[in-house]
Motif scaffolding. Sequence first.
Motif, PDB file in Angstrom:
ATOM      1  N   PHE A 188      -8.598   2.356  -4.461  1.00 51.22           N
ATOM      2  CA  PHE A 188      -9.320   2.957  -5.581  1.00 51.22           C
ATOM      3  C   PHE A 188      -8.766   4.354  -5.839  1.00 51.22           C
ATOM      4  CE2 PHE A 188     -11.968  -0.290  -3.909  1.00 51.22           C
ATOM      5  CZ  PHE A 188     -12.911  -0.649  -4.849  1.00 51.22           C
ATOM      6  N   PHE A 189      -8.277   4.599  -7.060  1.00 53.23           N
ATOM      7  CA  PHE A 189      -7.725   5.896  -7.440  1.00 53.23           C
ATOM      8  C   PHE A 189      -8.577   6.500  -8.553  1.00 53.23           C
ATOM      9  CE2 PHE A 189      -4.174   3.431  -5.839  1.00 53.23           C
ATOM     10  CZ  PHE A 189      -3.524   4.338  -5.003  1.00 53.23           C
ATOM     11  N   ASP A 190      -8.844   7.822  -8.461  1.00 53.28           N
ATOM     12  CA  ASP A 190      -9.562   8.545  -9.513  1.00 53.28           C
ATOM     13  C   ASP A 190      -8.533   8.938 -10.574  1.00 53.28           C
ATOM     14  OD1 ASP A 190     -10.783  10.485 -11.142  1.00 53.28           O
ATOM     15  OD2 ASP A 190     -11.997  11.242  -9.489  1.00 53.28           O
ATOM     16  N   THR A 191      -8.737   8.495 -11.819  1.00 53.25           N
ATOM     17  CA  THR A 191      -7.768   8.768 -12.886  1.00 53.25           C
ATOM     18  C   THR A 191      -7.868  10.185 -13.439  1.00 53.25           C
ATOM     19  OG1 THR A 191      -9.220   7.894 -14.595  1.00 53.25           O
ATOM     20  CG2 THR A 191      -7.678   6.342 -13.569  1.00 53.25           C
ATOM     21  N   GLY A 192      -8.810  10.971 -12.938  1.00 52.03           N
ATOM     22  CA  GLY A 192      -8.889  12.371 -13.333  1.00 52.03           C
ATOM     23  C   GLY A 192     -10.190  12.766 -13.989  1.00 52.03           C
ATOM     24  N   ASP A 193     -10.984  11.803 -14.402  1.00 46.76           N
ATOM     25  CA  ASP A 193     -12.243  12.134 -15.067  1.00 46.76           C
ATOM     26  C   ASP A 193     -13.409  11.354 -14.457  1.00 46.76           C
ATOM     27  OD1 ASP A 193     -11.604   9.620 -15.911  1.00 46.76           O
ATOM     28  OD2 ASP A 193     -11.664  10.060 -18.045  1.00 46.76           O
TER      29      ASP A 193
ATOM     30  N   LEU B 218       1.723  10.506  -9.612  1.00 46.56           N
ATOM     31  CA  LEU B 218       0.836  10.716 -10.759  1.00 46.56           C
ATOM     32  C   LEU B 218      -0.345  11.639 -10.461  1.00 46.56           C
ATOM     33  CD1 LEU B 218       0.742   7.137 -12.352  1.00 46.56           C
ATOM     34  CD2 LEU B 218       2.278   9.050 -12.862  1.00 46.56           C
ATOM     35  N   GLY B 219      -0.582  11.972  -9.198  1.00 49.58           N
ATOM     36  CA  GLY B 219      -1.636  12.919  -8.837  1.00 49.58           C
ATOM     37  C   GLY B 219      -3.052  12.371  -8.875  1.00 49.58           C
ATOM     38  N   MET B 220      -3.204  11.051  -8.735  1.00 51.06           N
ATOM     39  CA  MET B 220      -4.540  10.448  -8.713  1.00 51.06           C
ATOM     40  C   MET B 220      -5.023  10.372  -7.270  1.00 51.06           C
ATOM     41  SD  MET B 220      -4.144   7.202 -11.252  1.00 51.06           S
ATOM     42  CE  MET B 220      -3.513   7.351 -12.909  1.00 51.06           C
ATOM     43  N   PRO B 221      -6.126  11.038  -6.923  1.00 46.90           N
ATOM     44  CA  PRO B 221      -6.628  10.962  -5.556  1.00 46.90           C
ATOM     45  C   PRO B 221      -6.993   9.527  -5.166  1.00 46.90           C
ATOM     46  CG  PRO B 221      -7.745  12.711  -6.764  1.00 46.90           C
ATOM     47  CD  PRO B 221      -6.935  11.930  -7.760  1.00 46.90           C
ATOM     48  N   LEU B 222      -6.631   9.151  -3.945  1.00 47.73           N
ATOM     49  CA  LEU B 222      -7.054   7.867  -3.376  1.00 47.73           C
ATOM     50  C   LEU B 222      -8.451   8.102  -2.826  1.00 47.73           C
ATOM     51  CD1 LEU B 222      -6.463   4.944  -2.424  1.00 47.73           C
ATOM     52  CD2 LEU B 222      -5.518   5.945  -0.333  1.00 47.73           C
ATOM     53  N   VAL B 223      -9.471   7.536  -3.482  1.00 50.41           N
ATOM     54  CA  VAL B 223     -10.856   7.851  -3.131  1.00 50.41           C
ATOM     55  C   VAL B 223     -11.542   6.787  -2.284  1.00 50.41           C
ATOM     56  CG1 VAL B 223     -11.194   9.406  -5.084  1.00 50.41           C
ATOM     57  CG2 VAL B 223     -11.713   6.973  -5.353  1.00 50.41           C
TER      58      VAL B 223
ATOM     59  N   ALA C 285       0.820  -1.215   0.000  1.00 45.35           N
ATOM     60  CA  ALA C 285       0.000   0.000   0.000  1.00 45.35           C
ATOM     61  C   ALA C 285       0.852   1.262   0.000  1.00 45.35           C
ATOM     62  CB  ALA C 285      -0.946  -0.005   1.197  1.00 45.35           C
ATOM     63  N   GLU C 286       1.868   1.324   0.833  1.00 44.87           N
ATOM     64  CA  GLU C 286       2.675   2.544   0.960  1.00 44.87           C
ATOM     65  C   GLU C 286       3.303   2.953  -0.377  1.00 44.87           C
ATOM     66  OE1 GLU C 286       6.473   4.300   3.479  1.00 44.87           O
ATOM     67  OE2 GLU C 286       5.784   2.263   3.868  1.00 44.87           O
TER      68      GLU C 286
ATOM     69  N   ALA D 188       2.219   6.026  -2.927  1.00 43.72           N
ATOM     70  CA  ALA D 188       3.256   6.995  -3.280  1.00 43.72           C
ATOM     71  C   ALA D 188       3.339   7.181  -4.793  1.00 43.72           C
ATOM     72  CB  ALA D 188       4.604   6.563  -2.716  1.00 43.72           C
ATOM     73  N   PHE D 189       3.171   6.101  -5.551  1.00 47.73           N
ATOM     74  CA  PHE D 189       3.249   6.196  -7.015  1.00 47.73           C
ATOM     75  C   PHE D 189       2.000   6.837  -7.609  1.00 47.73           C
ATOM     76  CE2 PHE D 189       2.591   4.393 -11.284  1.00 47.73           C
ATOM     77  CZ  PHE D 189       3.726   4.870 -11.911  1.00 47.73           C
ATOM     78  N   TYR D 190       0.826   6.244  -7.361  1.00 50.57           N
ATOM     79  CA  TYR D 190      -0.389   6.704  -8.026  1.00 50.57           C
ATOM     80  C   TYR D 190      -0.878   8.049  -7.488  1.00 50.57           C
ATOM     81  CZ  TYR D 190      -0.682   2.273 -10.466  1.00 50.57           C
ATOM     82  OH  TYR D 190      -0.409   1.210 -11.278  1.00 50.57           O
ATOM     83  N   ARG D 191      -0.849   8.256  -6.197  1.00 50.31           N
ATOM     84  CA  ARG D 191      -1.338   9.514  -5.619  1.00 50.31           C
ATOM     85  C   ARG D 191      -0.271  10.597  -5.648  1.00 50.31           C
ATOM     86  NH1 ARG D 191      -2.282   9.830   0.601  1.00 50.31           N
ATOM     87  NH2 ARG D 191      -0.032  10.044   0.400  1.00 50.31           N
ATOM     88  N   ASP D 192       0.885  10.285  -5.044  1.00 52.83           N
ATOM     89  CA  ASP D 192       1.881  11.334  -4.837  1.00 52.83           C
ATOM     90  C   ASP D 192       2.664  11.690  -6.102  1.00 52.83           C
ATOM     91  OD1 ASP D 192       0.973  11.165  -2.241  1.00 52.83           O
ATOM     92  OD2 ASP D 192       2.677   9.965  -1.550  1.00 52.83           O
TER      93      ASP D 192
END
Length: 95
Positions: free
Chosen positions: A63-68, A43-48, A32-33, A37-41
């Motif tokens: 679950f990460f929001d890909t931006g749309d 790539l900027g995808m919020p962990l929702v 998880a850590e 760090a990769f997807y949220r921190d």
Amino acid sequence: MADDSIPVSADVPDSPFRTTGTDHVTVWGSNAEETIAFYRDLLGMPLVMRQPNLDDPSQTHLFFDTGDGRILTVFVSDERSSNRGRLRTQVGGVR
């Protein structure tokens, strides 16, 4: 070898069913850590959302929001470490 006689086209085929999209795409991650760090921190995808993997409670489903509003989910386990070396993708693998 691919059959080059089959046309490639963005036109909707004449088929008995139609898809309208996907709910989410799921991939396997490490822990998880490092996954957060990769997807949220990075790539900027919020962990929702975060929940146990309903099929295997020893894993976590992130679950990460890909931006749309579309979602990318990742199964992680604190028992898996990240492999920072070059990986050879096996049949069925994702790049």
